[in-house]
Write an enzyme that holds these catalytic residues in place. Structure first.
Site, PDB file in Angstrom:
ATOM      1  N   CYS A  62       0.547  -1.011   0.219  1.00 52.62           N
ATOM      2  CA  CYS A  62      -0.086   0.546  -0.178  1.00 52.62           C
ATOM      3  C   CYS A  62       0.768   1.120   0.350  1.00 52.62           C
ATOM      4  O   CYS A  62       1.813   1.496  -1.288  1.00 52.62           O
ATOM      5  CB  CYS A  62      -0.917   0.077   1.378  1.00 52.62           C
ATOM      6  SG  CYS A  62      -2.585   1.432   0.895  1.00 52.62           S
ATOM      7  N   HIS A  64      -3.571  -5.112  -0.084  1.00 49.35           N
ATOM      8  CA  HIS A  64      -3.717  -5.223   1.828  1.00 49.35           C
ATOM      9  C   HIS A  64      -3.458  -7.015   2.080  1.00 49.35           C
ATOM     10  O   HIS A  64      -4.377  -7.507   2.806  1.00 49.35           O
ATOM     11  CB  HIS A  64      -4.072  -4.883   2.486  1.00 49.35           C
ATOM     12  CG  HIS A  64      -3.653  -3.370   2.462  1.00 49.35           C
ATOM     13  ND1 HIS A  64      -2.721  -2.639   3.753  1.00 49.35           N
ATOM     14  CD2 HIS A  64      -4.462  -2.186   2.022  1.00 49.35           C
ATOM     15  CE1 HIS A  64      -2.611  -1.601   3.953  1.00 49.35           C
ATOM     16  NE2 HIS A  64      -3.440  -1.418   3.050  1.00 49.35           N
ATOM     17  N   GLU A 117      -1.724  -9.068   3.706  1.00 49.06           N
ATOM     18  CA  GLU A 117      -1.480  -9.355   5.441  1.00 49.06           C
ATOM     19  C   GLU A 117      -2.913  -9.586   5.789  1.00 49.06           C
ATOM     20  O   GLU A 117      -3.622 -10.003   6.992  1.00 49.06           O
ATOM     21  CB  GLU A 117      -0.867  -8.001   6.539  1.00 49.06           C
ATOM     22  CG  GLU A 117      -1.559  -6.870   5.977  1.00 49.06           C
ATOM     23  CD  GLU A 117      -1.497  -5.924   5.383  1.00 49.06           C
ATOM     24  OE1 GLU A 117      -2.004  -5.753   3.796  1.00 49.06           O
ATOM     25  OE2 GLU A 117      -2.062  -4.644   5.495  1.00 49.06           O
TER      26      GLU A 117
END
Ligand code: MN
Length: 247
Positions: free
Chosen positions: A111, A217, A219
């Protein structure tokens, strides 16, 4: 031995009567741990010698999401819709990115991280996508917790890329929580993923070093929502491990 992965941090205020905190979102720490790395949070410090000492300890660098980048780093005046910036964090991350690129130390940039990487190498950004790019995709779905895992648009991946090999597909749906994006690509980077509106969503290095920038994202997705992302974190940690043993 598990490779040490630097995760850069941000300054935050949890209580109005207490001094600021330095930290990162736990999801990054968990993703690195699960992939076999030893995460180390790098504080925001205005001390180049200390920062370099920390950098020398680590085997890979993860640049996480966060605030907007100060447009002075790419010689532009602030757009009226520029969000909050953190000059101290910019300095730390731009430096980490430049060192790691120069030495071929593995980088995973997520990001804000992909934007830091591009700016560190001489590229520019859209400061506010809705005002600067004609698109029907709403890239900025932030503000509600469920939007961290909402899959907003396809990511179209270049077949001949490390990302395609790691994740095992050339198209998948991704989350999207950004209002900035790469505009002019920096030298040394290669686009390996785009959204259908042409927004650059993934980059790699042109020289074969492990460098992966992602606008989404992962994660927030690897654990439950799209386990293919596990291979990306694992590939990063393995590259860090290999770079450690070659030093
Ligand atoms: Mn997007």
């Amino acid at each position: 031995m598990r490779p040490v992965i630097a995760i850069s941090s941000r300054i935050a205020q949890d209580l109005d009567w207490a001094p600021p905190l330095i930290g990162t979102r736990q999801a990054y720490v968990e993703a690195i741990l699960a992939a076999g790395g030893a995460p180390m949070i790098v504080p925001i410090i205005d001390d180049l010698e200390a920062l370099r000492r920390l950098y020398d300890v680590v085997d890979g660098v993860l640049l996480p999401g966060g605030e907007d980048i100060d447009p002075r780093h790419f010689a532009e005046a602030p757009h009226p819709q520029l969000g909050s910036v953190s000059p101290e964090r910019d300095e730390v991350e731009l430096q980490l990115a430049r060192w790691a690129v120069a030495e071929g130390k593995p980088i995973l940039a997520i990001c804000r991280g992909i934007q830091v990487l591009n700016v560190a190498l001489g590229g520019t950004l859209y400061q506010h996508l809705p005002a600067q790019l004609d698109s029907t995709i709403g890239h900025d779905r932030g503000g509600h917790s469920e939007d961290w895992i909402t899959l907003v648009h396809p990511l179209i991946i270049t077949p001949d890329s490390r990302l395609a090999r790691l994740i095992g597909t050339c198209e998948l749906q991704v989350n999207s929580l950004h209002h900035q994006a790469i505009k002019d690509l920096a030298p040394g980077l290669r686009v390996v993923g785009t959204a259908p509106d042409g927004v650059i969503e993934a980059v790699e290095s042109t020289n074969g070093a492990f460098l992966l920038g992602l606008q989404c994202h992962p994660e927030m997705l690897w654990k439950d929502h799209d386990t293919r992302w596990r291979q990306v974190f694992r590939g990063f940690v393995e590259a860090a491990s290999a770079s450690r043993s070659s030093r």
